[in-house]
Motif scaffolding. Sequence first.
Motif, PDB file in Angstrom:
ATOM      1  N   SER A   1       0.872   4.045  -2.802  1.00 52.64           N
ATOM      2  CA  SER A   1       0.744   5.436  -2.598  1.00 52.64           C
ATOM      3  C   SER A   1       1.734   6.609  -3.189  1.00 52.64           C
ATOM      4  O   SER A   1       1.382   7.646  -3.296  1.00 52.64           O
ATOM      5  N   ARG A   2       2.743   5.955  -3.631  1.00 53.10           N
ATOM      6  CA  ARG A   2       3.951   6.741  -4.142  1.00 53.10           C
ATOM      7  C   ARG A   2       3.758   7.218  -5.430  1.00 53.10           C
ATOM      8  O   ARG A   2       4.548   7.957  -5.810  1.00 53.10           O
TER       9      ARG A   2
ATOM     10  N   HIS B   1      -4.721  -1.817  -7.262  1.00 49.22           N
ATOM     11  CA  HIS B   1      -4.897  -1.057  -6.588  1.00 49.22           C
ATOM     12  C   HIS B   1      -6.378  -1.314  -5.868  1.00 49.22           C
ATOM     13  O   HIS B   1      -6.538  -1.539  -4.603  1.00 49.22           O
TER      14      HIS B   1
ATOM     15  N   GLU C   1       0.912  -1.239   0.128  1.00 47.31           N
ATOM     16  CA  GLU C   1      -0.006  -0.010   0.035  1.00 47.31           C
ATOM     17  C   GLU C   1       0.648   1.168   0.123  1.00 47.31           C
ATOM     18  O   GLU C   1       0.549   2.256  -0.466  1.00 47.31           O
ATOM     19  N   GLU C   2       2.070   1.052   0.589  1.00 48.89           N
ATOM     20  CA  GLU C   2       2.800   2.382   0.988  1.00 48.89           C
ATOM     21  C   GLU C   2       3.668   2.898  -0.426  1.00 48.89           C
ATOM     22  O   GLU C   2       3.410   3.773  -0.776  1.00 48.89           O
TER      23      GLU C   2
ATOM     24  N   GLN D   1       2.877   8.865  -8.519  1.00 52.99           N
ATOM     25  CA  GLN D   1       2.073  10.090  -8.663  1.00 52.99           C
ATOM     26  C   GLN D   1       1.391  10.178 -10.058  1.00 52.99           C
ATOM     27  O   GLN D   1       0.513  10.760 -10.242  1.00 52.99           O
TER      28      GLN D   1
ATOM     29  N   GLU E   1     -14.115   2.548  -2.892  1.00 53.81           N
ATOM     30  CA  GLU E   1     -13.070   3.008  -3.149  1.00 53.81           C
ATOM     31  C   GLU E   1     -12.448   2.176  -4.348  1.00 53.81           C
ATOM     32  O   GLU E   1     -11.900   2.594  -5.543  1.00 53.81           O
TER      33      GLU E   1
END
Lengths: 622, 189
Positions: free
Chosen positions: A133-134, A151, A129-130, A136, A163
């Motif tokens: 999230s990076r 995702h 997840e981390e 962009q 979501e």
Amino acid sequence: MPRVVENIIRLSLALGCAAALSMAPAHSRELREVKDPHYGEVLFHFYQQNYFSALTTLMTAQHFERLPHHNDEAELLRGGMLLSYGLHRQAGEIFQALIDAGAAPAVRDRAWFYLAKIRHQRGYLAEAEEAMSRIQGRLPGDLEDERRVLHALMLQREGRHAEAVAALRQASLRSSWAAYGRYNLGVALIQAGDRDAGVTLLDELGRDRARGEEMAALRDKANVALAFAFLQSETPARAKPYLDRVRMNGLMSNKALLGLGWTHAALNQPERALVPWSELAQRATVDTAVQESLLAVPFAYGKLGAHKQSLAGYELALAAYSREIERLDQSIEAIRRGSLVENIIRNNPGDESGWFWRISRLPDTPESRYLAELLASHAFQEGMKNYRDLRFLADNIGRWTQQSAIYRDMLATRRQGYTERLPRVTAGEHALDIERLRAARTKYVEELERIEREEDAGALASDKEQALAARLERLRRGAGTLTDAEQRAQMQEKQRLLSGLLNWDLSAKYPERLWQAQKGMKEADSAFTEAEKHRFALDAARTDVPESFGAFENRIAGMDSRIRGLQTQVADISREQENYLAELAVDELTHRRENIVAYVTQARFAVAQIYDEAVRAKEKTQ
Amino acid sequence: MRETVSATLRYFFRCLSAIGIFTALATGAIAAEAPKAPAKDFQSLDTRIQTLKQDAMELNRDLLVLEEELLFPSSTQVAVFVSMDIGTLFDLDAVQVKLDNNIVSNYLYTDREVKALVRGGVQRLYLGNLKTGKHELVAVFTGKGPRWRDYRRGATLNFEKTTNPKYIELQIKDTESKQQPEFRVKEWQ
């Protein structure tokens, strides 16, 4: 291996494989121009998917600083290959370092995506997840759709259905990921409570003209999922059309037949339910749906009041369950004996360990029939991949053990050769007497300087000219002793003329001869310097060579110790990994056994009920 | 009727839930294909295996460095590489390399290796030692040329070996203008 097993594996791996394979072509064009040959050598291994060789070649080239034109690309490639090799933590560090050093956003986003994917597949969900999230920007090509599907999977696992739906809605329908995205989106919508929208999507997929077995299997799955959603919402009439679309011999056919029976049963049509259930009951009892049908058939007979057939059906089921339990017990025993993992490895060879290796063939053993689903799971695949990597490392380290012994012998031979040659070389050096040569050289240099200073052309005369000069000198002396004055004068004039001619010649040739002499001196100097260099080299070798032998011996000894340490570790962890995999398999079979035991209980209970009812009916009639 | 439907289906789903089928079907491919969170012992083992792999790679690197320094010191080292662009005019089968009239390599290529070359990989065909001074390299390429004809061509390089390592690249190129493959030998500085 039965085709259905291949299909199960293919379908369940479709997401993972397609994602992994998309990694390699991404490198192919952008890295074409090779400015350092050793970088090309890394690519040569990489393009053959020999990741271990590619990585070690790359690391060796980096050690020797042979990649000056490809520093960043090499690091990016190393990160990618570490991912390929399953070392996501180390790959993450490399990507982080590239990001910190200001890598281009496109490179950075792709790096994070691959990191998220591998972490997810290895079960490190928070870290995945981390990494996700990076990201962009938008990823290139199909990667963007792949990212959205991945995702959504992550969000769904956390129960964040809305979501997940939002993420999947943005996926393009054109890419190969579209079908999976649509399926996932449909299920996500139903789970999120938006049933109509979910049904529409799954219905579209369920009617799709599927290309290939994989897509056909996904279409069947969509139809079965829809049918079961309607069965769950107690609207069985709506379930039937979807079940009718499912292929009779496909991967989902057993579950569809089971569902079709329950649909009829729910519509209070037990006689029609018997048709699919009876067909299903004829199939291999390894399938859980078939096992379920063995109970469903007598259940339907019971509903029809055919208690005799119902009783016979339950007894058949009990006999089948008993055989199945026996086979399961044998299989559990076989796995505990430790042959499963070895059999799988033997059936799934590959060149080198790496990310792309997948179990595609099951061994032809009794226990394999139960393990298709387990073997297709990520946990087991990852575990097997690790085990296979360990086997590769064991072989690799074994080869180095042999090499190391060869190097030790070679070094000993070199040392012996050196010891034998040294006295001969030293004797040759003494014979050369370089000090005497040095003294002679100094003398010649001084003489040449004097000749040049004094312009002593005679000193550079040839042997013939010197002989001539000597004769002329004898002539001069001889002429002086002549008593006849006229004769003496003639002789002296002749001698003077000849001496003049000789001096003229010598003077004319002097510049060239001086240049030749100086050139010769330079050549001699150069040879002398070379000789001195050899002597220094020899002097240095007397000290350095024994030291280098010692240094190499120490390095080899150090390597030997590391090799031995790793060998032990690899052997220990391989055993643990094998046990872990066997336990996974045993757990799966035990779980299946427990289910069958539950069926047995139900069947016995049903049999007892039939007998009770028969007794009660008999009592009533009396 | 409604009660019958509900009762039958409830029985059905109770059975299915008991054996785990319903979860798999109702949540479909997502649940089946998403990884189960691995057990703690898997992660612990996985972490140890990762460390082991890292150690093994570093050991391999150090051994390769040692091997090269021991067997092919830079003062005498000579390496011969093979590269190929496009690869449409020449289908490589084999390369023979002679150094000072001694055959040092005879290599037959697999399809996978040729594909790796066409994609931009460079093969280190030979690694050896040479004394300083003048030397001659002769490479003979065998394969299929245009129109699938047998093709055999040679390339020669006279070079000077100094005390620095010498890298030589045998290049196979397609020359579109001539519609012929071209074989060059490049000395890396």
